[in-house]
Design a protein around this motif. Structure first.
Motif, mmCIF file in Angstrom:
data_model
loop_
_atom_site.group_PDB
_atom_site.id
_atom_site.type_symbol
_atom_site.label_atom_id
_atom_site.label_comp_id
_atom_site.label_asym_id
_atom_site.label_seq_id
_atom_site.Cartn_x
_atom_site.Cartn_y
_atom_site.Cartn_z
ATOM 1 N N PRO A 10 -11.615 10.060 3.972
ATOM 2 C CA PRO A 10 -11.953 8.599 4.508
ATOM 3 C C PRO A 10 -10.919 7.833 4.370
ATOM 4 C CG PRO A 10 -13.817 9.200 2.935
ATOM 5 C CD PRO A 10 -12.740 10.415 2.937
ATOM 6 N N ALA A 11 -10.584 6.850 5.626
ATOM 7 C CA ALA A 11 -9.649 5.714 5.414
ATOM 8 C C ALA A 11 -9.879 4.908 4.098
ATOM 9 C CB ALA A 11 -9.600 5.064 6.553
ATOM 10 N N SER A 12 -8.790 4.657 3.364
ATOM 11 C CA SER A 12 -8.720 3.691 2.222
ATOM 12 C C SER A 12 -8.387 2.296 2.829
ATOM 13 C CB SER A 12 -7.969 4.429 1.260
ATOM 14 O OG SER A 12 -8.244 5.562 0.837
ATOM 15 N N LYS A 13 -8.817 1.358 1.976
ATOM 16 C CA LYS A 13 -8.181 -0.145 2.550
ATOM 17 C C LYS A 13 -7.106 -0.384 1.683
ATOM 18 C CE LYS A 13 -9.946 -4.785 1.864
ATOM 19 N NZ LYS A 13 -10.807 -5.892 1.538
ATOM 20 N N VAL A 14 -6.339 -0.900 2.481
ATOM 21 C CA VAL A 14 -5.017 -1.518 1.890
ATOM 22 C C VAL A 14 -4.901 -2.965 2.265
ATOM 23 C CG1 VAL A 14 -2.389 -1.150 2.090
ATOM 24 C CG2 VAL A 14 -3.813 0.870 2.680
ATOM 25 N N THR A 15 -4.325 -3.674 0.929
ATOM 26 C CA THR A 15 -3.991 -5.085 1.026
ATOM 27 C C THR A 15 -2.612 -5.048 0.474
ATOM 28 O OG1 THR A 15 -5.090 -5.538 -0.948
ATOM 29 C CG2 THR A 15 -6.403 -5.699 0.921
ATOM 30 N N GLY A 16 -1.785 -6.381 0.675
ATOM 31 C CA GLY A 16 -0.410 -6.274 0.177
ATOM 32 C C GLY A 16 -0.192 -7.623 0.176
ATOM 33 N N GLU A 17 0.817 -8.127 -0.719
ATOM 34 C CA GLU A 17 1.406 -9.236 -0.753
ATOM 35 C C GLU A 17 2.878 -9.256 -0.895
ATOM 36 O OE1 GLU A 17 -0.244 -12.309 -3.262
ATOM 37 O OE2 GLU A 17 -2.201 -12.135 -2.615
ATOM 38 N N ARG A 18 3.643 -10.140 -0.086
ATOM 39 C CA ARG A 18 5.150 -9.976 -0.068
ATOM 40 C C ARG A 18 5.394 -10.770 -1.640
ATOM 41 N NH1 ARG A 18 8.902 -10.360 4.349
ATOM 42 N NH2 ARG A 18 6.978 -11.078 5.521
ATOM 43 N N ARG A 19 6.454 -9.953 -2.117
ATOM 44 C CA ARG A 19 7.053 -10.996 -3.457
ATOM 45 C C ARG A 19 7.844 -12.166 -2.852
ATOM 46 N NH1 ARG A 19 8.809 -6.296 -7.544
ATOM 47 N NH2 ARG A 19 6.387 -5.246 -8.105
ATOM 48 N N ALA A 20 7.852 -13.134 -3.647
ATOM 49 C CA ALA A 20 8.760 -14.296 -3.353
ATOM 50 C C ALA A 20 10.234 -13.734 -3.547
ATOM 51 C CB ALA A 20 8.148 -15.471 -4.159
ATOM 52 N N VAL A 21 11.129 -14.356 -2.850
ATOM 53 C CA VAL A 21 12.410 -14.149 -3.206
ATOM 54 C C VAL A 21 13.011 -15.172 -4.076
ATOM 55 C CG1 VAL A 21 14.875 -13.976 -2.028
ATOM 56 C CG2 VAL A 21 12.941 -13.091 -0.757
ATOM 57 N N ASP A 69 0.546 -10.533 8.326
ATOM 58 C CA ASP A 69 0.270 -12.012 8.723
ATOM 59 C C ASP A 69 0.815 -12.695 7.670
ATOM 60 O OD1 ASP A 69 -0.612 -14.506 9.622
ATOM 61 O OD2 ASP A 69 -2.705 -14.353 8.834
ATOM 62 N N GLY A 70 2.185 -13.186 8.128
ATOM 63 C CA GLY A 70 3.110 -13.958 7.143
ATOM 64 C C GLY A 70 3.365 -13.160 5.934
ATOM 65 N N ASP A 71 2.835 -13.542 4.556
ATOM 66 C CA ASP A 71 3.308 -13.002 3.482
ATOM 67 C C ASP A 71 2.212 -12.094 3.101
ATOM 68 O OD1 ASP A 71 5.836 -13.835 3.455
ATOM 69 O OD2 ASP A 71 5.322 -15.776 2.337
ATOM 70 N N THR A 72 1.089 -11.612 3.952
ATOM 71 C CA THR A 72 0.024 -10.684 3.564
ATOM 72 C C THR A 72 -0.071 -9.599 4.610
ATOM 73 O OG1 THR A 72 -1.643 -11.929 4.546
ATOM 74 C CG2 THR A 72 -1.109 -12.742 2.492
ATOM 75 N N LEU A 73 -0.457 -8.571 4.101
ATOM 76 C CA LEU A 73 -0.981 -7.326 4.901
ATOM 77 C C LEU A 73 -2.401 -6.770 4.816
ATOM 78 C CD1 LEU A 73 -0.269 -4.458 3.594
ATOM 79 C CD2 LEU A 73 2.002 -5.068 3.951
ATOM 80 N N THR A 74 -2.961 -6.314 5.394
ATOM 81 C CA THR A 74 -4.087 -5.684 5.405
ATOM 82 C C THR A 74 -4.352 -4.295 6.412
ATOM 83 O OG1 THR A 74 -5.304 -7.262 7.041
ATOM 84 C CG2 THR A 74 -5.653 -7.715 4.755
ATOM 85 N N GLY A 75 -5.148 -3.472 5.963
ATOM 86 C CA GLY A 75 -5.242 -2.123 6.875
ATOM 87 C C GLY A 75 -5.669 -1.267 6.316
ATOM 88 N N THR A 76 -5.339 0.016 6.666
ATOM 89 C CA THR A 76 -5.955 1.175 6.007
ATOM 90 C C THR A 76 -4.634 2.213 5.971
ATOM 91 O OG1 THR A 76 -6.232 2.207 8.158
ATOM 92 C CG2 THR A 76 -8.198 1.032 7.081
ATOM 93 N N SER A 77 -5.014 3.309 4.844
ATOM 94 C CA SER A 77 -4.126 4.293 4.615
ATOM 95 C C SER A 77 -5.122 5.591 5.163
ATOM 96 C CB SER A 77 -3.765 4.352 3.052
ATOM 97 O OG SER A 77 -3.226 5.570 2.901
ATOM 98 N N LYS A 78 -4.765 6.529 5.591
ATOM 99 C CA LYS A 78 -5.335 7.719 5.973
ATOM 100 C C LYS A 78 -4.805 9.144 5.374
ATOM 101 C CE LYS A 78 -8.949 9.409 8.950
ATOM 102 N NZ LYS A 78 -9.841 10.174 7.786
ATOM 103 N N ALA A 79 -5.533 9.732 4.887
ATOM 104 C CA ALA A 79 -4.897 11.087 4.056
ATOM 105 C C ALA A 79 -5.849 12.186 4.971
ATOM 106 C CB ALA A 79 -5.127 11.248 2.603
ATOM 107 N N GLY A 80 -5.362 12.883 6.053
ATOM 108 C CA GLY A 80 -5.940 13.943 6.624
ATOM 109 C C GLY A 80 -7.460 13.694 6.842
ATOM 110 N N ARG A 81 -8.253 14.671 6.546
ATOM 111 C CA ARG A 81 -9.708 14.249 6.748
ATOM 112 C C ARG A 81 -10.529 13.484 5.906
ATOM 113 N NH1 ARG A 81 -11.395 20.613 7.650
ATOM 114 N NH2 ARG A 81 -9.858 20.984 9.023
#
Length: 106
Positions: free
Chosen positions: A89-100, A75-87
């Protein structure tokens, strides 16, 4: 939607919060990327941007050997979701785009 750029990611995992940097770019029209920040640089595979949904896979060896599958919503300069490693539990992932940084002309 453009995903290209450098993103600061934070993952809430069972072993604690892990921070990493993801870089996305296009090579010959194909979306590719790499992650670094845990002592290794890891290329992404199967990078797919479908609307605002971004998915990719990567294999890491630190802090332990895992094959990860990410699914995030951008969503614009942010992201949210999950990362899954095999069996595990999913881990929460958040991120922000660095300004150019603004270019400086002499």
């Amino acid at each position: 939607m453009s995903i290209e750029g450098t993103w600061d990611l934070s993952m809430s995992t069972p072993i604690g919060k892990i921070k990493a940097v993801a870089e996305f770019r296009r090579e010959d029209g194909v979306l590719v990327g790499t992650a670094h920040g845990t002592g290794e640089e890891v290329p992404f595979s199967e990078v797919v941007l479908d609307g605002d949904r971004l998915t990719w896979k990567q294999s890491i060896t630190k802090p332990m050997r895992l094959n990860l599958a990410f699914a995030v919503t951008v969503d614009g300069d942010t992201l949210t979701g999950t990362s899954k490693a095999g069996r595990l539990p999913a881990s929460k992932v958040t991120g922000e785009r660095r300004a150019v940084p603004a270019s400086t002309e002499n």
